[in-house]
Design a protein around this motif. Structure first.
Motif, PDB file in Angstrom:
ATOM      1  N   SER A   4       0.990  -1.100   0.184  1.00  0.00           N
ATOM      2  CA  SER A   4      -0.053   0.122   0.138  1.00  0.00           C
ATOM      3  C   SER A   4       0.929   1.366   0.072  1.00  0.00           C
ATOM      4  CB  SER A   4      -0.792   0.027   1.128  1.00  0.00           C
ATOM      5  OG  SER A   4      -1.760  -1.332   1.005  1.00  0.00           O
ATOM      6  N   ILE A   5       1.915   1.021   0.851  1.00  0.00           N
ATOM      7  CA  ILE A   5       2.744   2.234   1.054  1.00  0.00           C
ATOM      8  C   ILE A   5       3.520   2.785  -0.405  1.00  0.00           C
ATOM      9  CG2 ILE A   5       4.852   3.545   2.159  1.00  0.00           C
ATOM     10  CD1 ILE A   5       3.746   1.807   4.535  1.00  0.00           C
ATOM     11  N   ILE A  49      -0.987   4.225  -2.235  1.00  0.00           N
ATOM     12  CA  ILE A  49      -2.427   4.126  -1.842  1.00  0.00           C
ATOM     13  C   ILE A  49      -2.302   4.768  -0.460  1.00  0.00           C
ATOM     14  CG2 ILE A  49      -4.131   2.732  -1.197  1.00  0.00           C
ATOM     15  CD1 ILE A  49      -3.196   0.646  -2.917  1.00  0.00           C
ATOM     16  N   GLU A  50      -1.447   4.714   0.415  1.00  0.00           N
ATOM     17  CA  GLU A  50      -1.370   5.604   1.535  1.00  0.00           C
ATOM     18  C   GLU A  50      -0.579   6.857   1.238  1.00  0.00           C
ATOM     19  OE1 GLU A  50      -3.078   4.532   4.155  1.00  0.00           O
ATOM     20  OE2 GLU A  50      -3.563   2.544   3.602  1.00  0.00           O
ATOM     21  N   VAL A  51      -1.207   8.168   0.979  1.00  0.00           N
ATOM     22  CA  VAL A  51      -0.492   9.287   0.761  1.00  0.00           C
ATOM     23  C   VAL A  51       0.618   9.682   1.962  1.00  0.00           C
ATOM     24  CG1 VAL A  51      -2.350  10.055  -0.489  1.00  0.00           C
ATOM     25  CG2 VAL A  51      -2.457  10.877   1.700  1.00  0.00           C
ATOM     26  N   PRO A  52       1.663  10.123   1.644  1.00  0.00           N
ATOM     27  CA  PRO A  52       2.542  10.659   2.636  1.00  0.00           C
ATOM     28  C   PRO A  52       2.004  11.631   3.667  1.00  0.00           C
ATOM     29  CG  PRO A  52       3.524  10.596   0.426  1.00  0.00           C
ATOM     30  CD  PRO A  52       2.117  10.374   0.341  1.00  0.00           C
ATOM     31  N   GLY A  53       2.285  11.449   4.802  1.00  0.00           N
ATOM     32  CA  GLY A  53       1.719  12.261   5.800  1.00  0.00           C
ATOM     33  C   GLY A  53       0.559  11.491   6.608  1.00  0.00           C
ATOM     34  N   LEU A  76       9.996   2.585   5.824  1.00  0.00           N
ATOM     35  CA  LEU A  76       9.028   2.917   5.083  1.00  0.00           C
ATOM     36  C   LEU A  76       7.698   3.898   5.995  1.00  0.00           C
ATOM     37  CD1 LEU A  76       8.589  -0.248   3.150  1.00  0.00           C
ATOM     38  CD2 LEU A  76       8.956   1.892   2.314  1.00  0.00           C
ATOM     39  N   LEU A  77       8.064   3.619   6.996  1.00  0.00           N
ATOM     40  CA  LEU A  77       7.059   4.440   8.045  1.00  0.00           C
ATOM     41  C   LEU A  77       7.943   4.829   9.145  1.00  0.00           C
ATOM     42  CD1 LEU A  77       4.083   1.925   8.978  1.00  0.00           C
ATOM     43  CD2 LEU A  77       4.142   4.040   7.667  1.00  0.00           C
ATOM     44  N   ARG A  78       7.569   6.097   9.582  1.00  0.00           N
ATOM     45  CA  ARG A  78       8.251   6.942  10.800  1.00  0.00           C
ATOM     46  C   ARG A  78       7.257   7.273  11.733  1.00  0.00           C
ATOM     47  NH1 ARG A  78      11.698  11.095   6.934  1.00  0.00           N
ATOM     48  NH2 ARG A  78      12.779   9.742   5.826  1.00  0.00           N
ATOM     49  N   ARG A  79       7.733   7.221  13.022  1.00  0.00           N
ATOM     50  CA  ARG A  79       7.033   7.429  14.245  1.00  0.00           C
ATOM     51  C   ARG A  79       8.284   7.714  15.458  1.00  0.00           C
ATOM     52  NH1 ARG A  79       3.784   2.746  17.066  1.00  0.00           N
ATOM     53  NH2 ARG A  79       5.418   1.034  17.072  1.00  0.00           N
ATOM     54  N   THR A  80       7.550   8.569  16.407  1.00  0.00           N
ATOM     55  CA  THR A  80       7.751   8.937  17.475  1.00  0.00           C
ATOM     56  C   THR A  80       7.201   8.393  18.812  1.00  0.00           C
ATOM     57  OG1 THR A  80       6.790  11.049  17.623  1.00  0.00           O
ATOM     58  CG2 THR A  80       9.112  11.165  16.732  1.00  0.00           C
ATOM     59  N   HIS A 112       4.807   7.499  21.567  1.00  0.00           N
ATOM     60  CA  HIS A 112       3.369   8.187  21.867  1.00  0.00           C
ATOM     61  C   HIS A 112       2.834   8.622  20.612  1.00  0.00           C
ATOM     62  CE1 HIS A 112       4.949   7.208  25.849  1.00  0.00           C
ATOM     63  NE2 HIS A 112       3.992   6.679  26.025  1.00  0.00           N
ATOM     64  N   HIS A 113       3.149   8.692  19.319  1.00  0.00           N
ATOM     65  CA  HIS A 113       2.699   8.961  18.175  1.00  0.00           C
ATOM     66  C   HIS A 113       2.329   8.282  17.094  1.00  0.00           C
ATOM     67  CE1 HIS A 113       3.194  13.640  18.917  1.00  0.00           C
ATOM     68  NE2 HIS A 113       3.999  13.230  19.859  1.00  0.00           N
ATOM     69  N   SER A 114       1.377   8.257  16.315  1.00  0.00           N
ATOM     70  CA  SER A 114       1.074   7.323  15.361  1.00  0.00           C
ATOM     71  C   SER A 114       2.214   7.370  14.385  1.00  0.00           C
ATOM     72  CB  SER A 114      -0.258   7.802  14.663  1.00  0.00           C
ATOM     73  OG  SER A 114      -1.318   8.027  15.393  1.00  0.00           O
ATOM     74  N   ALA A 115       2.429   6.096  13.704  1.00  0.00           N
ATOM     75  CA  ALA A 115       3.313   6.079  12.591  1.00  0.00           C
ATOM     76  C   ALA A 115       2.779   6.641  11.350  1.00  0.00           C
ATOM     77  CB  ALA A 115       3.574   4.385  12.394  1.00  0.00           C
ATOM     78  N   ARG A 116       3.725   7.361  10.585  1.00  0.00           N
ATOM     79  CA  ARG A 116       3.316   8.041   9.327  1.00  0.00           C
ATOM     80  C   ARG A 116       4.172   7.813   8.383  1.00  0.00           C
ATOM     81  NH1 ARG A 116      -0.116  12.044  10.090  1.00  0.00           N
ATOM     82  NH2 ARG A 116      -0.952  12.839  12.108  1.00  0.00           N
ATOM     83  N   VAL A 117       3.349   7.965   7.018  1.00  0.00           N
ATOM     84  CA  VAL A 117       4.109   7.375   5.732  1.00  0.00           C
ATOM     85  C   VAL A 117       5.069   8.705   5.449  1.00  0.00           C
ATOM     86  CG1 VAL A 117       4.012   7.103   3.455  1.00  0.00           C
ATOM     87  CG2 VAL A 117       2.070   5.936   4.907  1.00  0.00           C
ATOM     88  N   PRO A 118       6.511   8.556   5.164  1.00  0.00           N
ATOM     89  CA  PRO A 118       7.395   9.797   5.287  1.00  0.00           C
ATOM     90  C   PRO A 118       7.085  10.181   3.876  1.00  0.00           C
ATOM     91  CG  PRO A 118       8.413   7.746   4.783  1.00  0.00           C
ATOM     92  CD  PRO A 118       6.834   7.258   5.366  1.00  0.00           C
ATOM     93  N   ALA A 119       7.095  11.559   3.737  1.00  0.00           N
ATOM     94  CA  ALA A 119       7.415  12.382   2.565  1.00  0.00           C
ATOM     95  C   ALA A 119       8.886  12.542   2.461  1.00  0.00           C
ATOM     96  CB  ALA A 119       6.335  13.412   2.678  1.00  0.00           C
ATOM     97  N   LEU A 120       9.392  11.974   1.355  1.00  0.00           N
ATOM     98  CA  LEU A 120      10.873  11.879   1.195  1.00  0.00           C
ATOM     99  C   LEU A 120      11.364  13.322   0.627  1.00  0.00           C
ATOM    100  CD1 LEU A 120      11.939   8.486  -0.405  1.00  0.00           C
ATOM    101  CD2 LEU A 120      11.752   9.322   2.057  1.00  0.00           C
TER     102      LEU A 120
END
Lengths: 224, 224
Positions: free
Chosen positions: A20-21, A25-29, A60-64, A66-74
């Motif tokens: 998906s990533i 299909i999953e937009v960055p952010g 392929l995902l980034r997170r800190t 206690h935060h949700s994982a997000r699709v990175p915008a390169l």
DNA sequence: TTGCCAAGATTGTTAGACAACGTAGCATAT
DNA sequence: ATATGCTACGTTGTCTAACAATCTTGGCAA
């Protein structure tokens, strides 16, 4: 993937999310919460968690915390860094492959698949990536292969863009691949390394030119 | 470490186990079951599991499905692979560092610490590693730093042996480091790369000579 | 407008349980 | 006595459910 597919259920989720990533299909952010994934696949949250953690480890995902994982915008810098590092690793791998002098069977298969998708005008990113993966996997250094695998996750994000925007045709790519194969078969390490480097840097520049021509969808480069 | 310390509790266990493995308190081949770790640290099994999985990802433990994680005994080939790959990565990193031309403060600090431990005849592996880590971290490519970090886990296993067997003195190491620093300060990329490569390959050869001189504790080289 | 507080959302961690897999030891048959 | 098959045990794989810790957001008051 690198060592062992520890389990099958998180593996399935991982594969699905990964596709998906990369297919954007999953937009960055966009955020991917553990609960949402768990609900979507009908599994417990810890199961979704492990799948997400694998994607984070792969870049392929980034997170800190206690935060949700997000699709990175390169960013532009990310693309430069990614391709330059890849050029270093993959050139070294091709050089090591030359010492053996034999092309892995999987690489030849991927090369043929790429050629056939060229005549059929089909998506070819998969075969392009399979070709490079096979070349590196066929070389003797396990650690170099591991480095490469770690890089290829994010690289697939980029190659997906190259293909989606028709920055390169399958014929172009196949032609460059052929040159690399010929050099390896001839045992010409210097030439193989040079062609590999040029192949990667060439893709990088095409993608950069495309990125530069259309500034990011959102006008906040200095955020979070 | 690479991205984010996702949680503190597994992190603590990870640190403790990592130190135990590198200090060779856990002898190669010994099994580490999830339950045993959980009991030892007074945590739930999943918590111990995540710590173990991190160590496996880093190469400091190995395991297959439904088997306990075990401390790997690095073979001769492993050592060669490890150091050669490290030479590739770290040489590229030093070259990138030359472009900037400035030495990271942490690297200078580690260098001083290494010198002082040389005169005090103390263990110096920690400072040696800190020096190399700092140099790579000070270079602009995040991905190259990531590759290097992934490698350094297993490298620490080797450096521990180099120090334990007095294959190199702190003075020797510090001298070679000084040469690299001088070349970087002078902006002489070619020389810095060459010295870095020689430094690493030199350590490799010393360790290999030592390994060859005393065959493995167990007389079964073709096993598993 | 600014600062504080409370509620919601999300992840971190745990406990406990069952299933799947591999191994070692025992019993049996030859 | 040896070889073979089975069983019991240890270990990991996976799940459910719940509570704790933390971050964000919205509203309220000064």
């Amino acid at each position: 993937m690198l060592f062992e597919p520890a389990s099958v259920l998180p593996e399935t989720i991982y594969d699905d999310l990964r596709a998906s990533i990369i297919a954007q299909i999953e937009v960055p952010g966009s955020a991917m919460t553990e609960s949402a994934i768990a609900l979507r696949f009908g599994v417990a949250r810890p199961t979704a968690k492990t799948a997400i953690e694998r994607l984070v480890a792969e870049g392929l995902l980034r997170r800190t915390a206690h935060h949700s994982a997000r699709v990175p915008a390169l960013s532009r810098d990310d693309i430069v860094d990614l391709y330059d590092t890849r050029a270093i690793i993959e050139s070294a791998a091709i050089a090591a492959l030359c010492a053996g002098g034999t092309i892995p069977a999987e690489a030849l298969e991927a090369h043929r698949a790429l050629l056939s998708s060229a005549s059929a005008d089909e998506p070819f990113a998969t075969h392009d990536i399979a070709f490079h993966r096979a070349l590196v996997a066929g070389q003797p250094s396990a650690r170099l292969a591991r480095m490469h695998a770690l890089l290829m996750g994010e690289i697939e994000l980029c190659i997906g863009q190259v293909q989606a925007n028709h920055l390169l045709t399958a014929v172009d790519v196949a032609h460059q691949h052929q040159g690399i194969l010929d050099a390896v078969t001839a045992g010409d390490s210097a030439r193989a390394t040079l062609l590999t480097h040029a192949h990667i840097v060439g893709s990088r520049d095409l993608l950069l030119a495309h990125v530069d021509s259309r500034p990011p969808t959102d006008g906040r480069p200095n955020h979070g």
